[in-house]
Design a protein around this motif. Structure first.
Motif, PDB file in Angstrom:
ATOM      1  N   THR B  62       0.191   1.959  -8.728  1.00  0.00           N
ATOM      2  CA  THR B  62       1.511   1.234  -7.590  1.00  0.00           C
ATOM      3  C   THR B  62       2.494   1.811  -7.523  1.00  0.00           C
ATOM      4  N   GLN B 106       0.401  -5.989  -4.999  1.00  0.00           N
ATOM      5  CA  GLN B 106      -0.058  -6.988  -5.613  1.00  0.00           C
ATOM      6  C   GLN B 106       0.157  -8.044  -5.866  1.00  0.00           C
ATOM      7  N   ASP B 182      -2.689  -2.851  -2.798  1.00  0.00           N
ATOM      8  CA  ASP B 182      -2.890  -3.028  -4.450  1.00  0.00           C
ATOM      9  C   ASP B 182      -3.244  -4.278  -4.582  1.00  0.00           C
TER      10      ASP B 182
HETATM   11 MG   LIG Z   1      -0.182  -1.854 -10.214  1.00  0.00          MG
END
Ligand SMILES: [Mg+2]
Ligand SMILES: Nc1ncnc2c1ncn2[C@@H]1O[C@H](COP(=O)(O)OP(=O)(O)OP(=O)(O)O)[C@@H](O)[C@H]1O
Lengths: 316, 239
Positions: B62, B106, B182
């Protein structure tokens, strides 16, 4: 005129509602009610102040207009002179001045009556050297030429004095001007206070919507877009508060003027009216009260936009 | 494949190498005074390319995507996006660069006070586009990811997989030159994961460079693509 200026200050698309889409900033999460209340109160106070400024300015110009059209000759009794003859002479001289419309001679009883408020009734004023008055009233629009009258009086009636109320007028003007100045200072302070309240509210709103601002940045929103969204939101709050506050101030003056119209039928109301005029706001007064509501709405929008810009550029 | 027409393309001055969308030169990153999480990163991402970004949880996937998107400044080295370095770029230019990048977070980052439709349209809304000019595109895209009957609902009531697809749709609506995703299959069952993967590959065939962060080995084995593996701060690339 002010309306047009405001329209230029506020981009037109701010006022257009954006179809059925939800606002980008959630109205719920931005505590607006407290701010609207603050704006209502501020607008109301500013509106009252503006109205009062109008009342004072009007009353003082009424006063000075009627006083400026009057000149008083005061003849003091003097040993060895015939006061009645002096009064007649003064009245004659007065009549000859250009522009004089009415010459009114107060006889002895009337003169004594004028003193009653100070000395009380039932007093024998026979022994007192009560001065006699001759009042000259000029026609509207004429500018009294008093120099020659003064010279003639000095020569023919040396115990006479000429009072053109200039001192009075000067003081009246100073007082009225100071009241107007105080009113303007209060208006300025109210605007500054409103601006500060809006700046705080905007910062609070930005903190409460930080996650939204983040996402907007990440999907490619420019600061100007975000600032415009906040401005749109706060302009709406400002218009709401400004309108409610302005209308409240207008209502206040309408009620006051109705009440004073009723009151005017009562005896004794004359003095109040003489002092303050009729307590009824002229049309321009109402217009400026409402204009203040709009100015406050505009201040709200502009300050919120500026605050957003400053906060965002400080974030980097 | 969705056909997105009338999308105003933003002209960005491309650097020396026109096909290089992203370039890392000796990049290092640490959060605050913590340890260096990423070290000596040197790589490029080319247009039309497809790559997986993988590594154990906490390896910095990330973080790496944030560096590409330039929401994080590297502590060392230089990150270039579309030939422009983050240093010496105005915020307005940055906003225009980001409009060419689609990102699937994410944690989705959908806005709960908007409907799903409005969330997907958001990247176009912030460009000042009229709703009438994009409504059909957004609806078509929503149908394509299987959210046609969910578009007027707020994201809060969507399932994890539905949110995932809404987030993907929002990233795709601008027809980005570069898509950063992500863990886009983290919340869906294996069969939907394969469908989404196919979606990304299809997107790649239409010209979008894709960076897909995942630690789903089975998924990666389905495609023969470049793998960028993060381990202990270093990046190993298997072309
Ligand atoms: Mg991550
Ligand atoms: N804002 C932050 N401040 C301090 N440390 C952070 C911050 N964000 C991430 N980290 C740390 O950096 C490391 C890498 O985090 P990152 O989120 O990039 O990992 P990841 O590879 O995406 O993990 P996952 O697969 O679980 O999503 C982690 O150890 C994390 O604790």
């Amino acid at each position: 005129m002010l309306g047009a200026a405001l329209v230029r200050l506020v981009p037109s698309d701010l006022l257009a509602s954006r179809s059925a889409l939800s606002p980008i900033l959630p109205a719920r999460s931005i505590a607006g009610r407290a701010l609207v209340l603050v704006i209502v109160i501020m607008t109301f106070l500013a509106g009252l102040t503006a109205g009062a400024v109008h009342l004072v300015a009007d009353a003082s110009s009424d006063w000075s207009r009627s006083i400026a059209r009057e000149v008083t000759i005061q003849i003091r009794p003097m040993a060895g002179r015939d006061i009645e003859a002096d009064v007649r002479m003064a009245a004659d001289l007065g009549k000859r001045v250009r522009g004089v419309e009415v010459v009114r001679v107060f006889d002895r009883q009337e003169g004594e009556k004028l003193l009653e408020p100070w000395l009380g009734t039932g007093l024998d004023l026979g022994e007192l050297p009560v001065p006699r008055l001759v009042v000259l009233k000029f026609s509207a629009g004429s500018t009294p030429e008093l120099a020659s009258l003064k010279a003639e009086l000095a020569e023919r009636v040396p115990n006479a004095g000429l009072d053109d109320h200039r001192l009075w007028l000067g003081r009246l003007k100073i007082m009225a001007n100071s009241l107007v100045l105080i009113g303007i200072i209060i208006l300025a302070l109210v605007l500054v206070a409103t601006g500060l309240a809006v700046a705080f509210a905007t910062r609070g709103a930005m903190a409460g919507t930080a996650h939204i601002i983040d996402v907007l940045h990440l999907v490619g929103a420019e600061d100007s877009y975000i600032a415009r969204e906040f401005q749109r939101h706060f302009l709406r709050l400002g218009l709401k508060g400004g309108l409610i506050g302005g209308l409240a101030a207008v209502m206040f003056y309408l009620v006051i003027s109705l009440a004073s119209a009723n009151f005017a039928m009562n005896p004794g109301a004359e003095q109040v009216e003489a002092l303050f005029g009729r307590f009824s706001l002229p049309g321009a007064g109402y217009a400026s009260v409402l204009a203040i509501g709009l100015v406050i709405a505009a201040v709200t929008a502009i300050v919120s936009r500026a605050t957003v810009y400053r906060t965002l550029s400080g974030h980097e | 494949m969705v056909e997105i027409s009338g999308n105003p393309s933003v002209d960005v001055e491309i650097g020396e190498s026109p096909s290089e969308l992203v370039r890392f030169d000796n990049v290092g990153l640490r959060y605050g005074i913590g340890p260096e999480i990423l070290r000596d990163l040197d790589f490029s991402i080319h247009s039309h390319s497809f790559q997986f970004l993988t590594g154990p949880s906490g390896a910095g996937k990330t973080t790496l995507l944030k560096l590409i998107l330039q929401t994080l400044k590297p502590t060392r080295g230089r990150v270039t996006l579309f030939g422009q370095s983050i240093a010496g770029i105005s915020k307005a230019e940055m906003a225009r660069l980001r409009r060419r990048v689609g990102i699937v977070f994410q944690d989705f980052r959908l806005l709960d006070h908007l409907t799903t439709y409005e969330n997907v349209a958001l990247p176009l809304v912030v460009q000042g586009r009229e709703e009438s000019s994009y409504r059909a595109e957004v609806i078509e895209l929503l149908r394509w990811v299987g959210l046609g009957d969910r578009m007027h609902m707020p994201p809060v009531i969507l399932s994890g997989g539905e949110k995932q697809r809404a987030a993907i749709a929002r990233a795709l609506i601008v027809q980005p030159a570069l898509l950063l995703a992500d863990e886009p299959t983290g919340n869906v069952d294996p069969s939907l994961a394969r469908r989404l993967l196919r979606l990304f590959i299809e997107l790649n065939h239409t010209g979008t460079a894709v960076v897909l962060a995942t630690h789903d080995l089975q998924l990666m084995d389905l495609v023969d693509a470049r793998r960028m593996v993060l381990a202990e701060g270093h990046l190993h690339i298997y072309d």
